[in-house]
Design a protein around this motif. Structure first.
Motif, PDB file in Angstrom:
ATOM      1  N   TRP A   1     -12.321  -1.717  -9.616  1.00 45.91           N
ATOM      2  CA  TRP A   1     -13.407  -1.137  -8.820  1.00 45.91           C
ATOM      3  C   TRP A   1     -13.537   0.356  -9.109  1.00 45.91           C
ATOM      4  O   TRP A   1     -14.637   0.885  -9.263  1.00 45.91           O
ATOM      5  N   LEU A   2     -12.400   1.044  -9.173  1.00 46.53           N
ATOM      6  CA  LEU A   2     -12.406   2.478  -9.460  1.00 46.53           C
ATOM      7  C   LEU A   2     -13.056   2.756 -10.811  1.00 46.53           C
ATOM      8  O   LEU A   2     -13.928   3.634 -10.917  1.00 46.53           O
TER       9      LEU A   2
ATOM     10  N   ARG B   1     -14.245  -9.222  -1.926  1.00 50.42           N
ATOM     11  CA  ARG B   1     -13.129  -8.963  -2.843  1.00 50.42           C
ATOM     12  C   ARG B   1     -13.140  -9.963  -4.000  1.00 50.42           C
ATOM     13  O   ARG B   1     -12.123 -10.557  -4.360  1.00 50.42           O
TER      14      ARG B   1
ATOM     15  N   ASP C   1       0.811  -1.215   0.000  1.00 47.73           N
ATOM     16  CA  ASP C   1       0.000   0.000   0.000  1.00 47.73           C
ATOM     17  C   ASP C   1       0.845   1.265   0.000  1.00 47.73           C
ATOM     18  O   ASP C   1       0.355   2.334  -0.361  1.00 47.73           O
TER      19      ASP C   1
ATOM     20  N   LYS D   1     -17.184  -5.974  -2.988  1.00 48.36           N
ATOM     21  CA  LYS D   1     -16.039  -5.385  -2.288  1.00 48.36           C
ATOM     22  C   LYS D   1     -15.785  -6.052  -0.947  1.00 48.36           C
ATOM     23  O   LYS D   1     -14.639  -6.110  -0.489  1.00 48.36           O
TER      24      LYS D   1
ATOM     25  N   VAL E   1      -5.533   4.399  -6.511  1.00 50.44           N
ATOM     26  CA  VAL E   1      -5.344   2.977  -6.196  1.00 50.44           C
ATOM     27  C   VAL E   1      -4.191   2.761  -5.222  1.00 50.44           C
ATOM     28  O   VAL E   1      -4.292   1.983  -4.281  1.00 50.44           O
TER      29      VAL E   1
ATOM     30  N   ASP F   1      -8.758  -3.193  -6.926  1.00 53.42           N
ATOM     31  CA  ASP F   1      -9.004  -1.778  -6.629  1.00 53.42           C
ATOM     32  C   ASP F   1      -9.052  -0.939  -7.904  1.00 53.42           C
ATOM     33  O   ASP F   1      -9.859  -0.009  -8.016  1.00 53.42           O
TER      34      ASP F   1
ATOM     35  N   ARG G   1      -7.504   5.888   4.571  1.00 49.72           N
ATOM     36  CA  ARG G   1      -8.059   5.347   3.331  1.00 49.72           C
ATOM     37  C   ARG G   1      -8.804   4.046   3.592  1.00 49.72           C
ATOM     38  O   ARG G   1      -9.862   3.798   3.006  1.00 49.72           O
TER      39      ARG G   1
ATOM     40  N   SER H   1      -4.945  -7.626  -4.985  1.00 46.16           N
ATOM     41  CA  SER H   1      -5.656  -6.537  -4.317  1.00 46.16           C
ATOM     42  C   SER H   1      -5.662  -5.270  -5.163  1.00 46.16           C
ATOM     43  O   SER H   1      -6.686  -4.602  -5.317  1.00 46.16           O
ATOM     44  N   LYS H   2      -4.512  -4.921  -5.747  1.00 46.29           N
ATOM     45  CA  LYS H   2      -4.421  -3.705  -6.539  1.00 46.29           C
ATOM     46  C   LYS H   2      -5.205  -3.833  -7.847  1.00 46.29           C
ATOM     47  O   LYS H   2      -5.804  -2.861  -8.314  1.00 46.29           O
TER      48      LYS H   2
ATOM     49  N   ASP I   1     -12.715   3.430   2.931  1.00 49.59           N
ATOM     50  CA  ASP I   1     -13.146   2.294   2.114  1.00 49.59           C
ATOM     51  C   ASP I   1     -14.246   1.512   2.812  1.00 49.59           C
ATOM     52  O   ASP I   1     -15.228   1.099   2.209  1.00 49.59           O
TER      53      ASP I   1
END
Length: 223
Positions: free
Chosen positions: A162-163, A142, A96, A139, A181, A159, A118, A155-156, A122
């Motif tokens: 998702w964005l 996941r 992260d 979400k 992200v 994300d 963050r 994970s990235k 979330d």
């Protein structure tokens, strides 16, 4: 807040532990990946500070394990490795944030708090399930399904998609994607975004066309 420090240098261990205690955190120290995994299994951990160069295994390998078993726990990488490729790989494996040694403990504390803000934001998102065209995302779990087929993501990757899925047809620059992200202003090359999009497209075939490139700008979800 419980912070797990996975670092084998005893002087850095002590410096981090004392600095975090002064700031009100509850740090635990592990000198190896094996010891870190034992702590994760035994105690609730809110954030991990991870050195990449450890005696029993590479921190990169631990990042892979964390994505499988503890992907809800944010990770800040602390390392003397400052090559761009190492940074990109760390982010691709789920880190992260990334701090290169030596660093100021004040900056580390600020980054820890930024990451946790963050994460809290979330968790307060009201929309936890998205369905846009052939894409369905949960979400909380996941999980990603494309045309009903379950697709495994990092994970990235999740994300990023998702964005875009929350904002269909909206064009995002590579810099904006990095900021949203990865969660902080990233001064490195933007090719990590391109690499991640390419991996997602490969996984999403034959529906990869929904991840559209806007030449000279960035990406959008085309539905």
């Amino acid at each position: 807040m419980n912070v797990l420090i996975i670092e084998d240098d005893s002087s850095i261990q002590m410096l981090l532990k004392l600095s975090l205690e002064v700031e009100g955190f509850q740090p635990t120290v592990a000198g190896t990946i094996a010891a870190g995994l034992e702590e994760l299994a035994a105690n609730p951990i809110d954030l991990i500070l991870l050195d990449l160069m450890l005696p029993d295994q590479s921190g990169f390998e631990l990042l892979k394990t964390l994505q499988q078993a503890y992907k809800e726990i944010p990770v800040i990488v602390l390392t003397a490795k400052n090559e761009m490729n190492d940074k990109i790989l760390g982010f691709q494996l789920g880190a992260d944030d990334y701090l290169t040694k030596p660093f100021e403990t004040r900056e580390l504390v600020m980054r820890i708090r930024a990451v946790m803000r963050r994460m809290k934001a979330d968790s307060l998102q009201q929309t936890d399930i998205l369905q846009v065209g052939v894409i369905e995302m949960d979400k909380n779990e996941r999980t990603l399904k494309v045309a009903g087929k379950l697709i495994k993501t990092t994970s990235k990757e999740f994300d990023l998609l998702w964005l875009l899925s929350k904002n269909p047809k909206k064009v995002f620059t590579r810099e904006h994607i990095l900021d949203q992200v990865w969660g902080f202003e990233y001064y490195g090359q933007t090719r990590s975004v391109d690499m991640m999009v390419n991996r997602l497209r490969e996984k999403m075939k034959p529906y990869d066309h929904v991840l559209a490139t806007v030449h000279g700008t960035g990406y959008k979800l085309e539905v």
